[in-house]
Design an enzyme around this catalytic site. Structure first.
Site, short mmCIF file in Angstrom:
data_model
loop_
_atom_site.label_atom_id
_atom_site.label_comp_id
_atom_site.label_asym_id
_atom_site.label_seq_id
_atom_site.Cartn_x
_atom_site.Cartn_y
_atom_site.Cartn_z
N LYS A 104 0.98 -1.25 -0.10
CA LYS A 104 -0.08 0.03 0.02
C LYS A 104 0.96 1.28 -0.06
CE LYS A 104 -4.46 0.83 0.42
NZ LYS A 104 -5.59 -0.25 -0.09
N1 GLU Z 1 -7.14 -0.03 -3.45
C1 GLU Z 1 -7.98 -1.23 -3.69
C2 GLU Z 1 -7.97 -2.05 -2.62
O1 GLU Z 1 -7.81 -1.62 -1.29
C3 GLU Z 1 -7.42 -1.89 -5.05
C4 GLU Z 1 -6.02 -2.32 -4.96
C5 GLU Z 1 -5.59 -2.76 -6.14
O2 GLU Z 1 -6.24 -2.99 -7.34
O3 GLU Z 1 -4.27 -3.17 -6.44
O4 GLU Z 1 -8.33 -3.24 -2.71
#
Ligand code: GLU
Length: 415
Positions: A104
């Site tokens: 993240k």
């Molecule tokens: N931000 C989204 C999540 O929390 C998508 C992450 C992604 O597609 O890599 O799942």
């Protein structure tokens, strides 16, 4: 607050580790991030002043493949929250059985205060700073709170300019014309609705005419509300950061979506409703509650007052462990974030695969594959839930921790 989120993520891991009788060394590995990058970087603002922003990219675990996870622009972003969210991405990718680990990123910024030009400069500079750890084979960002396809385009362009060639696979959630996937924008909300259908089936709940409350009208909540309405449910309450609106006879979601799902519109402009606070919204009478905003919204303070029979976690970490226990006691089914909102990363995976093979699928192919993937993941979790006689969050955690720890054992610990 964010230290609490990390403590909460670790507490969930601790319980799953007990169910699995996990080796203490492996437990220690999984409770820590593999890599954390903190950056401070300057941006020249429109008024000529230099402002320094703080950003992060955290890779929690890459045992099952490249790390994957969104980039968040929000004023609460910090290292602990980013670490917790990276850990949840590891579990989410494992529950969905994607060949990814979790990561993240984020920048601590109030994105509404930036002009488009400032947003672009901040993004390009942040992308440059984290370029040392991201890449199409190593760590692939995507949108999250406060970011979108346009931000992903700037990241893709920045990394491509530095590489000297175009690298669409370095981020997902891009616009279609730059190697994005059909269906990606709607994927998280669509996946939430699939999870809701599966849960409703198991509970014998008829979704035709069922009353639904959705907290958050961003990319997840607004799309989930729209698709749920298309499938015959009645959306009685929705909210954005400013507050909520409620009408027991139903709200015109398509109309609200057209006006309010962008950067500028506010739900408060709609008049044929009662206005409620974000907290009151969670306690409204309804069959299904879809918290799709930020973490720690359902707590020991309000869990007893929740009237829904089913909760679909569109957001990451909206329910605290204490609230989870209250919901279990009350017989409220909580479909956890790492399953309910996995649709986004599932279609991100499809986008990445399409980018790497330079061959693209149409929207119905993507949506069908998403549907199959979500229902399969749901069935996996449901069967572990019955086998271990636990709640659904723990069942999802058990599958995830088992898949990641088995991969670690099979690979062996280097050197
Ligand atoms: N931000 C989204 C999540 O929390 C998508 C992450 C992604 O597609 O890599 O799942």
């Amino acid at each position: 607050m964010s230290a609490d989120v990390l403590a909460m993520a670790r507490q969930q891991l601790g319980i799953a580790a007990k169910y699995l009788d996990l080796d203490p060394g492996l437990h220690e590995v999984l409770s820590r991030p593999k890599r954390q990058l903190s950056v401070n970087f300057p941006v020249v603002m429109d008024n000529g002043e230099v402002q320094v922003f703080e950003g992060f990219r955290v890779q929690h675990n890459g045992t099952r493949g490249p790390t994957k996870g969104g980039i968040r622009y929000h004023h609460d972003v910090d290292l602990d929250e980013t670490t917790a969210l990276a850990m949840w991405m590891t579990w989410k990718c494992a529950v969905a059985n994607l060949p990814y680990g979790g990561a993240k990123g984020g920048v601590r910024v109030d994105v509404k205060k930036l002009s488009i030009r400032e947003l672009e400069k901040l993004t390009r500079r942040f992308a440059t700073e984290i370029n040392i750890v991201i890449g199409e084979r190593g760590d692939i960002p995507a949108p999250d709170i406060g970011t979108n396809g346009r931000v992903m385009s700037w990241i893709m362009d920045t990394i491509s300019m530095q590489a000297g060639y175009t690298t669409p696979g370095v981020v997902t959630g891009k616009p279609i014309e730059l190697g994005g996937s059909e269906g990606r924008v709607e994927a998280t909300g669509r996946g939430c609705v699939v999870a809701m259908e599966e849960a409703a089936r198991a509970m014998g709940m008829n979704l035709q005419g069922a009353k639904i409350v959705v907290q958050g009208f961003g990319n997840v909540g607004s799309v989930a509300a729209k698709i749920a309405e298309d499938r015959g449910a009645v959306i009685v309450g929705v909210s954005d950061a400013q507050g909520g609106i409620y009408n027991p006879n139903g709200l015109p979601i398509h109309q609200l979506y057209a006006k309010c799902s962008g950067r500028d519109g506010h739900l408060s402009e709609y008049k044929d409703c009662e206005t409620v606070s974000n907290q009151e919204l969670l306690e409204l009478p309804c069959d299904v509650l879809i918290p799709s905003a930020i973490s720690q919204q359902l707590t020991k303070e309000n869990a007893d007052k929740v009237q829904a029979r089913l909760i679909i976690e569109g957001a990451n970490g909206p329910t605290t462990p204490e609230a989870d226990d209250i919901f279990s006691d009350k017989g409220i089914l909580v479909v956890p974030d790492i399953l309910a909102n996995a649709g986004g990363v599932i279609v991100s995976y499809f986008e990445w695969v399409q980018d790497l093979q330079n061959f693209f699928w149409n929207e119905s192919e993507v949506n069908n594959k998403l549907d199959v993937h979500m229902r399969r993941s749901y069935a996996d979790v449901e069967s572990i839930m019955h086998q271990f006689k636990t709640n659904m969050r723990m069942a999802a955690m058990i599958i995830a921790v088992k898949r990641v720890s088995e991969a670690t054992i099979t690979r062996g610990i280097f050197p």
